[in-house]
Design an enzyme around this catalytic site. Sequence first.
Site, PDB file in Angstrom:
ATOM      1  N   TYR A 266      58.683  76.587   5.560  1.00  0.00           N
ATOM      2  CA  TYR A 266      57.865  75.613   4.838  1.00  0.00           C
ATOM      3  C   TYR A 266      58.694  74.363   4.590  1.00  0.00           C
ATOM      4  O   TYR A 266      59.916  74.363   4.715  1.00  0.00           O
ATOM      5  CB  TYR A 266      57.376  76.182   3.510  1.00  0.00           C
ATOM      6  CG  TYR A 266      58.499  76.361   2.536  1.00  0.00           C
ATOM      7  CD1 TYR A 266      58.785  75.379   1.606  1.00  0.00           C
ATOM      8  CD2 TYR A 266      59.305  77.488   2.570  1.00  0.00           C
ATOM      9  CE1 TYR A 266      59.844  75.515   0.736  1.00  0.00           C
ATOM     10  CE2 TYR A 266      60.351  77.634   1.709  1.00  0.00           C
ATOM     11  CZ  TYR A 266      60.618  76.641   0.800  1.00  0.00           C
ATOM     12  OH  TYR A 266      61.676  76.773  -0.051  1.00  0.00           O
TER      13      TYR A 266
ATOM     14  N   ASP B 163      64.809  77.093  -7.229  1.00  0.00           N
ATOM     15  CA  ASP B 163      66.239  77.419  -7.085  1.00  0.00           C
ATOM     16  C   ASP B 163      67.063  76.984  -8.292  1.00  0.00           C
ATOM     17  O   ASP B 163      67.942  77.709  -8.754  1.00  0.00           O
ATOM     18  CB  ASP B 163      66.823  76.758  -5.823  1.00  0.00           C
ATOM     19  CG  ASP B 163      66.349  77.423  -4.539  1.00  0.00           C
ATOM     20  OD1 ASP B 163      65.641  78.433  -4.606  1.00  0.00           O
ATOM     21  OD2 ASP B 163      66.706  76.916  -3.460  1.00  0.00           O
TER      22      ASP B 163
ATOM     23  N   SER C  75      64.773  71.804  -4.840  1.00  0.00           N
ATOM     24  CA  SER C  75      65.582  71.650  -6.054  1.00  0.00           C
ATOM     25  C   SER C  75      67.058  71.944  -5.810  1.00  0.00           C
ATOM     26  O   SER C  75      67.885  71.704  -6.683  1.00  0.00           O
ATOM     27  CB  SER C  75      65.032  72.511  -7.181  1.00  0.00           C
ATOM     28  OG  SER C  75      65.225  73.876  -6.929  1.00  0.00           O
ATOM     29  N   GLN C  76      67.410  72.419  -4.629  1.00  0.00           N
ATOM     30  CA  GLN C  76      68.838  72.537  -4.309  1.00  0.00           C
ATOM     31  C   GLN C  76      69.487  71.157  -4.232  1.00  0.00           C
ATOM     32  O   GLN C  76      70.707  71.043  -4.328  1.00  0.00           O
ATOM     33  CB  GLN C  76      69.052  73.312  -2.994  1.00  0.00           C
ATOM     34  CG  GLN C  76      68.408  72.725  -1.758  1.00  0.00           C
ATOM     35  CD  GLN C  76      66.983  73.227  -1.560  1.00  0.00           C
ATOM     36  OE1 GLN C  76      66.238  73.435  -2.514  1.00  0.00           O
ATOM     37  NE2 GLN C  76      66.586  73.418  -0.310  1.00  0.00           N
TER      38      GLN C  76
ATOM     39  N   LYS D 122      66.404  82.699 -12.289  1.00  0.00           N
ATOM     40  CA  LYS D 122      65.780  83.149 -11.045  1.00  0.00           C
ATOM     41  C   LYS D 122      66.527  84.407 -10.623  1.00  0.00           C
ATOM     42  O   LYS D 122      67.738  84.379 -10.385  1.00  0.00           O
ATOM     43  CB  LYS D 122      65.890  82.067  -9.967  1.00  0.00           C
ATOM     44  CG  LYS D 122      65.156  82.448  -8.692  1.00  0.00           C
ATOM     45  CD  LYS D 122      65.143  81.328  -7.665  1.00  0.00           C
ATOM     46  CE  LYS D 122      64.303  81.734  -6.457  1.00  0.00           C
ATOM     47  NZ  LYS D 122      64.222  80.668  -5.438  1.00  0.00           N
TER      48      LYS D 122
END
Length: 324
Positions: A27, A94, A60-61, A166
């Site tokens: 994705y 993340d 978000s990394q 997470k």
Amino acid sequence: MNQPRIRILATGGTIAGSAGSAIERGYRAGEVGVVELIKAANELGLARVLDGSQVSAIGSQDIGWQQWNVLYQSIASEMDNRRLDGFVITHGTDTAEETAFLLDLALAPTKPVVLVGAMRPADAVGSDGMRNLANAVRVASDPGAAGRGVLVVMSDQVFAAIDVRKAATSGAEAFRGFPRGPIANVTPTSLDWFGPAERAGRGAQFEWPAALPRVPILYAYAGMDDADVACMLAGARGVVLAGMGQGNAPATVLEALARAGVPVVRSTRVDQGSVDRNLEVDDDAFGFVAARGLGPAKARILLQMLLANGVTDPAAMQSAFDRR
Ligand code: GLU
């Protein structure tokens, strides 16, 4: 009755991701813009007035100071706007815990601030994005969500920023809280808090800094030695040890850290459990700080915030970690 007014701040992530197929594995994060997200949310008939702004469109990394600063300024400047009832940040999963915790440290808990993500892209079969967004809007609309700090909503559960992690790389139920589990259950039509709003009426815990200092995380492993410490510490203003078990590392590593000349916070690479002061490592003798319930990523955020606010005394640092 007036409908609650919620501002959506979109940063990207899988909640705004598309795979191009309902069954495709890959994705692209952040492809669905905030306008489309709001349109989709409105089609659910949530009976809220939603507006939004696009902070970024990234996984978000890649989140860091630039996006954090925009998020903080956007929310802090509107916190007292009577025409807004709450804020929802859409975010990759993340680093959701880092963004949530950093904002939690610096925002007054006056109005609900809710961070939400998804584990499956918008066009994947069983996508959790709209379910999570509808739940987040429900929480952000509830005056009872104020006074609890920044919240993270995933899979019908509400977590406090300080607790949330997470805990799985895939699956819709990927988030856990530690030491507390969820503090509420939520659906678009129901919200059950498990306790009172502990921070009601309180202000922000820290001043928002002009920048955050360099603080690496040192992951401890069998066979590690002091040369590994030297590689990591160039330019560091502090260091977090992701230690073994109770925040342990080989003796040579602990000694190198004690000589490093910067604050050292001992956390653990283990998923759950507190790192306590002077239990296996003599923190008093080494001059270390024990991270207690914070994992390495959040221990790093708190250490950065302390340093940026001029707190360097180990005892003062320890009491900040003890309050977590
Ligand atoms: N790695 C991406 C991110 O954190 C996608 C993961 C997700 O959002 O679940 O943004």
